[in-house]
Design a protein around this motif. Structure first.
Motif, mmCIF file in Angstrom:
data_model
loop_
_atom_site.group_PDB
_atom_site.id
_atom_site.type_symbol
_atom_site.label_atom_id
_atom_site.label_comp_id
_atom_site.label_asym_id
_atom_site.label_seq_id
_atom_site.Cartn_x
_atom_site.Cartn_y
_atom_site.Cartn_z
ATOM 1 N N GLU A 7 47.318 77.859 5.174
ATOM 2 C CA GLU A 7 47.110 78.861 6.229
ATOM 3 C C GLU A 7 45.629 79.140 6.465
ATOM 4 O OE1 GLU A 7 48.425 83.495 7.247
ATOM 5 O OE2 GLU A 7 49.354 82.404 5.586
ATOM 6 N N ASP A 8 44.848 79.260 5.378
ATOM 7 C CA ASP A 8 43.415 79.519 5.525
ATOM 8 C C ASP A 8 42.713 78.360 6.227
ATOM 9 O OD1 ASP A 8 43.595 81.978 4.299
ATOM 10 O OD2 ASP A 8 43.065 81.222 2.310
ATOM 11 N N GLN A 9 43.062 77.136 5.844
ATOM 12 C CA GLN A 9 42.427 75.977 6.455
ATOM 13 C C GLN A 9 42.776 75.850 7.935
ATOM 14 O OE1 GLN A 9 43.963 73.079 3.702
ATOM 15 N NE2 GLN A 9 42.057 72.981 2.548
ATOM 16 N N ARG A 10 44.012 76.162 8.279
ATOM 17 C CA ARG A 10 44.388 76.126 9.697
ATOM 18 C C ARG A 10 43.620 77.169 10.492
ATOM 19 N NH1 ARG A 10 49.644 75.315 7.527
ATOM 20 N NH2 ARG A 10 50.106 77.545 7.793
ATOM 21 N N ALA A 11 43.434 78.347 9.897
ATOM 22 C CA ALA A 11 42.686 79.400 10.586
ATOM 23 C C ALA A 11 41.220 78.995 10.784
ATOM 24 C CB ALA A 11 42.767 80.701 9.786
ATOM 25 N N ILE A 12 40.635 78.380 9.771
ATOM 26 C CA ILE A 12 39.254 77.916 9.881
ATOM 27 C C ILE A 12 39.136 76.809 10.910
ATOM 28 C CG2 ILE A 12 37.443 76.671 8.621
ATOM 29 C CD1 ILE A 12 38.227 78.333 6.152
ATOM 30 N N ARG A 13 40.085 75.879 10.891
ATOM 31 C CA ARG A 13 40.070 74.796 11.880
ATOM 32 C C ARG A 13 40.167 75.342 13.294
ATOM 33 N NH1 ARG A 13 45.538 71.832 12.372
ATOM 34 N NH2 ARG A 13 45.891 73.905 13.283
ATOM 35 N N ASP A 14 41.055 76.312 13.513
ATOM 36 C CA ASP A 14 41.222 76.875 14.855
ATOM 37 C C ASP A 14 39.971 77.628 15.297
ATOM 38 O OD1 ASP A 14 43.747 75.804 14.816
ATOM 39 O OD2 ASP A 14 44.770 77.692 14.359
ATOM 40 N N ALA A 15 39.352 78.355 14.368
ATOM 41 C CA ALA A 15 38.123 79.084 14.703
ATOM 42 C C ALA A 15 36.980 78.107 15.017
ATOM 43 C CB ALA A 15 37.732 80.012 13.561
ATOM 44 N N THR A 62 38.406 72.138 2.148
ATOM 45 C CA THR A 62 38.198 72.731 3.464
ATOM 46 C C THR A 62 36.952 72.153 4.126
ATOM 47 O OG1 THR A 62 39.212 74.765 2.627
ATOM 48 C CG2 THR A 62 38.027 74.926 4.714
#
Length: 303
Positions: A7-15, A62
């Motif tokens: 979840e954290d990596q997806r959020a960073i990727r989207d940002a 990440t």
């Protein structure tokens, strides 16, 4: 192991994608050989994305995600070495370059005054800050990266708390992640062209011979991505060497195909394909090239 994004990596990727979105469009028609955006480089440095490896909950796994996404952009930004070596460097340093040995002169990607140059030798890993008198800019480099010739490596350098083996593992994982992003972007660019270009009354993408080779390129690109993500997550010498070897081996064949698919346009700078393929050409020869990566993988696996 599980290498799907959490979840954290997806959020960073989207940002990161949101930050990069204004810079996704590649210059067309008389595109420059090297495309760089100081505005994006500045925004990226201020955002903290390149320092994710300093967070123990994110780490180099990440960093691999960040590097792969940034490599897809037409604008070249120094990310791979900085992201993977950030925990070992002073906060806020400029571009980070890596060289093996002390041979000079040599072409170095992203080398500029103020850049942190990591020197990898058998006896240890050191770094220094490049000065204007130690380099010569090479604006006409054919590799689509900002490059300069490193003219001198000073005797006095700062030792880094990492072994040469650990440094090579990080460098190979970084190379694999960058190459995976470049291959993905090049493939997407080629697919878009073949879906629009008509020949003999048909879209080029409907020809079976091209579809077979595109499918092979997709398989190679997917493999490069997952192997890079595994290497970034484990920092295992065998994983990193295998990921670098597969990326370099796959790039060798796919770059040829991609330019052939574009026909005459693939031999010019009118299409942005060269932004990714010319950079892949540079990565194919780094860290000793395919032969050194294959030998390192064999040594790590079988001793």
């Amino acid at each position: 192991m599980q290498v799907a994004l959490n979840e954290d990596q997806r959020a960073i990727r989207d940002a990161l994608d949101a930050l990069a979105r204004p810079f996704e469009e590649a210059p067309m028609h008389e595109a420059p050989l090297v495309a760089a955006s100081p505005d994006f480089a500045r925004a990226l440095a201020e955002s903290g994305f390149l320092d994710v490896a300093c967070d123990p909950d994110l780490g180099t796994a990440t960093a691999g995600v960040v590097v792969e996404r940034l490599a897809r952009l037409p604008f070249a930004v120094e990310a791979a070495t900085r992201a993977f070596f950030a925990p070992l460097l002073e906060e806020g340093s400029g571009p980070v370059c890596l060289v093996e040995g002390t041979r000079t002169p040599r072409l170095v990607r992203f080398l500029e005054p103020g850049a942190c140059v990591i020197v990898l030798e058998e006896q240890g890993v050191t770094c220094f800050t490049a000065g204007e008198g130690q380099l010569q800019p090479e604006p006409d480099s054919l590799f689509a990266y900002p490059m300069a010739s490193l003219l001198e490596i000073p005797e006095e350098r700062t030792a880094l708390p990492i072994t040469p083996s650990e440094a090579r593992t990080r460098a190979r994982a970084a190379l694999a992640a960058e190459a995976a992003g470049l291959m993905a972007a090049a493939l997407a660019s080629v697919c878009a062209h073949l879906s629009e270009r008509t020949q003999f009354g048909r879209k080029l993408a409907t020809f079976q011979a091209l579809r077979h080779r595109l499918a092979e390129a997709q398989v190679r690109t997917n493999g490069a991505y997952w192997m890079a993500m595994k290497a970034a997550a484990t920092l295992d010498p065998a994983d990193a060497a295998l990921a670098a070897w597969h990326a370099q081996e796959s790039a060798t064949s796919t770059v040829y195909d991609f330019h052939q698919f574009l026909g005459a346009m693939g031999m010019t700078l009118e299409h942005p394909l060269h932004f990714w393929t010319y950079r892949l050409k540079a990565l194919i020869g780094e860290l000793g090239g395919r032969g050194a990566s294959a030998a390192a993988a064999a040594d790590a696996l079988w001793g």
